[in-house]
Design a protein around this motif. Structure first.
Motif, PDB file in Angstrom:
ATOM      1  N   UNK A 196       0.827  -1.277  -0.083  1.00  0.00           N
ATOM      2  CA  UNK A 196       0.166   0.132  -0.057  1.00  0.00           C
ATOM      3  C   UNK A 196       1.037   1.470   0.142  1.00  0.00           C
ATOM      4  N   UNK A 197       0.491   2.231  -0.387  1.00  0.00           N
ATOM      5  CA  UNK A 197       0.986   3.528  -0.376  1.00  0.00           C
ATOM      6  C   UNK A 197       0.321   4.615  -0.141  1.00  0.00           C
ATOM      7  N   UNK A 198       0.649   5.452   0.847  1.00  0.00           N
ATOM      8  CA  UNK A 198      -0.034   6.697   1.261  1.00  0.00           C
ATOM      9  C   UNK A 198      -1.444   6.419   1.924  1.00  0.00           C
ATOM     10  N   UNK A 199      -1.495   5.203   2.585  1.00  0.00           N
ATOM     11  CA  UNK A 199      -2.812   4.571   2.682  1.00  0.00           C
ATOM     12  C   UNK A 199      -3.025   4.600   4.341  1.00  0.00           C
ATOM     13  N   UNK A 200      -1.912   4.144   5.038  1.00  0.00           N
ATOM     14  CA  UNK A 200      -2.099   4.020   6.570  1.00  0.00           C
ATOM     15  C   UNK A 200      -2.835   5.002   7.268  1.00  0.00           C
ATOM     16  N   UNK A 201      -2.276   6.501   6.835  1.00  0.00           N
ATOM     17  CA  UNK A 201      -2.565   7.505   7.702  1.00  0.00           C
ATOM     18  C   UNK A 201      -3.915   8.120   7.502  1.00  0.00           C
ATOM     19  N   UNK A 202      -4.615   7.305   6.337  1.00  0.00           N
ATOM     20  CA  UNK A 202      -6.166   7.547   6.216  1.00  0.00           C
ATOM     21  C   UNK A 202      -7.048   6.766   6.914  1.00  0.00           C
ATOM     22  N   UNK A 203      -6.611   5.577   7.695  1.00  0.00           N
ATOM     23  CA  UNK A 203      -7.053   4.646   8.181  1.00  0.00           C
ATOM     24  C   UNK A 203      -7.363   4.748   9.618  1.00  0.00           C
ATOM     25  N   UNK A 204      -8.561   4.046  10.275  1.00  0.00           N
ATOM     26  CA  UNK A 204      -8.726   3.725  11.501  1.00  0.00           C
ATOM     27  C   UNK A 204      -7.946   2.987  12.050  1.00  0.00           C
ATOM     28  N   UNK A 205      -7.702   2.795  13.460  1.00  0.00           N
ATOM     29  CA  UNK A 205      -6.976   1.793  14.288  1.00  0.00           C
ATOM     30  C   UNK A 205      -7.716   0.403  14.026  1.00  0.00           C
ATOM     31  N   UNK A 206      -9.014   0.448  13.746  1.00  0.00           N
ATOM     32  CA  UNK A 206      -9.477  -0.852  13.558  1.00  0.00           C
ATOM     33  C   UNK A 206      -9.322  -1.520  12.011  1.00  0.00           C
ATOM     34  N   UNK A 207      -9.294  -0.629  11.055  1.00  0.00           N
ATOM     35  CA  UNK A 207      -8.839  -0.628   9.836  1.00  0.00           C
ATOM     36  C   UNK A 207      -7.626  -1.415   9.483  1.00  0.00           C
ATOM     37  N   UNK A 208      -6.567  -0.768  10.208  1.00  0.00           N
ATOM     38  CA  UNK A 208      -5.165  -1.102  10.412  1.00  0.00           C
ATOM     39  C   UNK A 208      -5.147  -2.620  10.999  1.00  0.00           C
ATOM     40  N   UNK A 209      -5.941  -2.993  12.031  1.00  0.00           N
ATOM     41  CA  UNK A 209      -6.134  -4.185  12.624  1.00  0.00           C
ATOM     42  C   UNK A 209      -6.559  -5.269  11.749  1.00  0.00           C
ATOM     43  N   UNK A 210      -7.309  -4.703  10.866  1.00  0.00           N
ATOM     44  CA  UNK A 210      -8.110  -5.616   9.787  1.00  0.00           C
ATOM     45  C   UNK A 210      -7.052  -6.395   8.876  1.00  0.00           C
ATOM     46  N   UNK A 211      -6.337  -5.233   8.344  1.00  0.00           N
ATOM     47  CA  UNK A 211      -5.162  -5.460   7.436  1.00  0.00           C
ATOM     48  C   UNK A 211      -4.080  -6.243   8.065  1.00  0.00           C
ATOM     49  N   UNK A 212      -3.694  -6.013   9.300  1.00  0.00           N
ATOM     50  CA  UNK A 212      -2.627  -6.864   9.786  1.00  0.00           C
ATOM     51  C   UNK A 212      -3.151  -8.437  10.116  1.00  0.00           C
ATOM     52  N   UNK A 213      -4.389  -8.693  10.542  1.00  0.00           N
ATOM     53  CA  UNK A 213      -5.190  -9.685  10.733  1.00  0.00           C
ATOM     54  C   UNK A 213      -5.216 -10.428   9.567  1.00  0.00           C
ATOM     55  N   UNK A 214      -5.360  -9.934   8.336  1.00  0.00           N
ATOM     56  CA  UNK A 214      -5.668 -10.643   7.300  1.00  0.00           C
ATOM     57  C   UNK A 214      -4.215 -11.052   6.484  1.00  0.00           C
ATOM     58  N   UNK A 215      -3.325 -10.486   6.935  1.00  0.00           N
ATOM     59  CA  UNK A 215      -1.997 -10.514   6.086  1.00  0.00           C
ATOM     60  C   UNK A 215      -1.427 -11.738   6.982  1.00  0.00           C
ATOM     61  N   UNK A 216      -0.814 -12.597   5.808  1.00  0.00           N
ATOM     62  CA  UNK A 216      -0.148 -13.750   6.460  1.00  0.00           C
ATOM     63  C   UNK A 216       1.352 -13.758   5.657  1.00  0.00           C
ATOM     64  N   UNK A 217       1.580 -12.897   5.014  1.00  0.00           N
ATOM     65  CA  UNK A 217       2.727 -12.831   3.957  1.00  0.00           C
ATOM     66  C   UNK A 217       3.435 -11.421   4.247  1.00  0.00           C
TER      67      UNK A 217
END
Length: 265
Positions: free
Chosen positions: A115-136
């Motif tokens: 992702x690029x220029x994405x994290x800072x326009x997300x909520x904590x819950x959305x970042x947790x969703x990405x981390x939980x879904x990512x196994x690579x």
């Protein structure tokens, strides 16, 4: 998730490419599968600028899945050329979707999430969703960190900077806290996390981008802090005049983050 206009994404693409932390490419390449085609998900892909930059720095067959909630941006991204470091073009597919609904099953078989220029326009819950879904491995680039330097300096700079940072945190968005939140989210899941600075350094050669950035930066700050509004037009006018005359330079600091599952590096 906040959207971006195609014109803004086109204006910033070269500055983004110059800023991204090439130092993370070595650890990234070491963490990727040694054979077989790479399946790369680009979350919030916009017009695909990260894919155009990264595909040419990775070897071997690549299949890019471009994921965004804006179908117009996906159409533009699909039309772009992705060439691998070996020369052959990568294959591309697009998927429209909401990051908040992303699940591990969606990313099954992924070799890399980007992702690029994405994290800072997300909520904590959305970042947790990405981390939980990512196994690579995950390479998440160009997140703002709340540090801007403008030369020559003005006394009003600090007030506009603080108000802009507060604007970025509106409605529960992470803004300048995003990299810390993402590092913690991936770290809790056993990943090894590396970060590296990726600042924009804008001078006379980037005057169009600098001017557009200034308009957005000052406008957001004045919207957030009404006490600044009476000063905004004069401040912006001075800064734009300096920019047009080639006398202004701006540093907008970002961090790139690489998360590698299992603590390997």
């Amino acid at each position: 998730m906040t959207g971006y206009s195609p014109s803004w994404l086109a204006l910033r693409e070269s500055a983004d490419a110059a800023a991204r932390a090439a130092e993370l490419l070595g650890p990234l390449r070491s963490a990727l599968p040694p054979d077989g085609p790479l399946v790369i998900w680009d979350l919030g892909c916009g017009t695909g600028s990260l894919g155009r930059w990264l595909s040419g720095r990775l070897r071997g067959p690549q299949h890019w899945i471009l994921y965004d909630g804006d179908s117009g941006l996906l159409d533009r991204a699909r039309a772009g050329a992705y060439r691998t470091a070996d020369g052959p073009p990568a294959t591309i597919e697009t998927r429209a979707g909401d990051l908040a609904a992303l699940r591990a099953s969606d990313l099954a078989g992924a070799s890399l999430v980007t992702a690029s220029a994405l994290l800072d326009v997300l909520t904590a819950a959305e970042v947790e969703t990405i981390a939980a879904a990512t196994a690579c491995p995950a390479l998440l680039t160009l997140s703002v960190v709340g540090r801007v330097r403008i030369f020559p300096a003005e006394p009003l700079d600090a007030g506009f900077a603080a108000a802009f940072d507060a604007h970025q945190r509106r409605g529960g968005l992470l803004g300048p806290d995003a990299v810390t939140a993402a590092a913690e989210a991936f770290g809790r899941r056993g990943a090894s996390v590396l970060t590296c600075p990726s600042p924009w350094r804008l001078g006379p050669g980037q005057s169009a981008l600098t001017a557009e950035w200034l308009r957005g930066w000052v406008g957001a700050a004045a919207e957030q802090e009404p006490d600044l509004a009476p000063f905004a037009d004069g401040y912006l006018g001075r800064r734009l005049a300096e920019c047009a005359a080639g006398r202004l330079t701006v540093e907008v600091h970002h961090l790139d983050l690489l998360a590698i599952p299992g603590g390997a590096s």
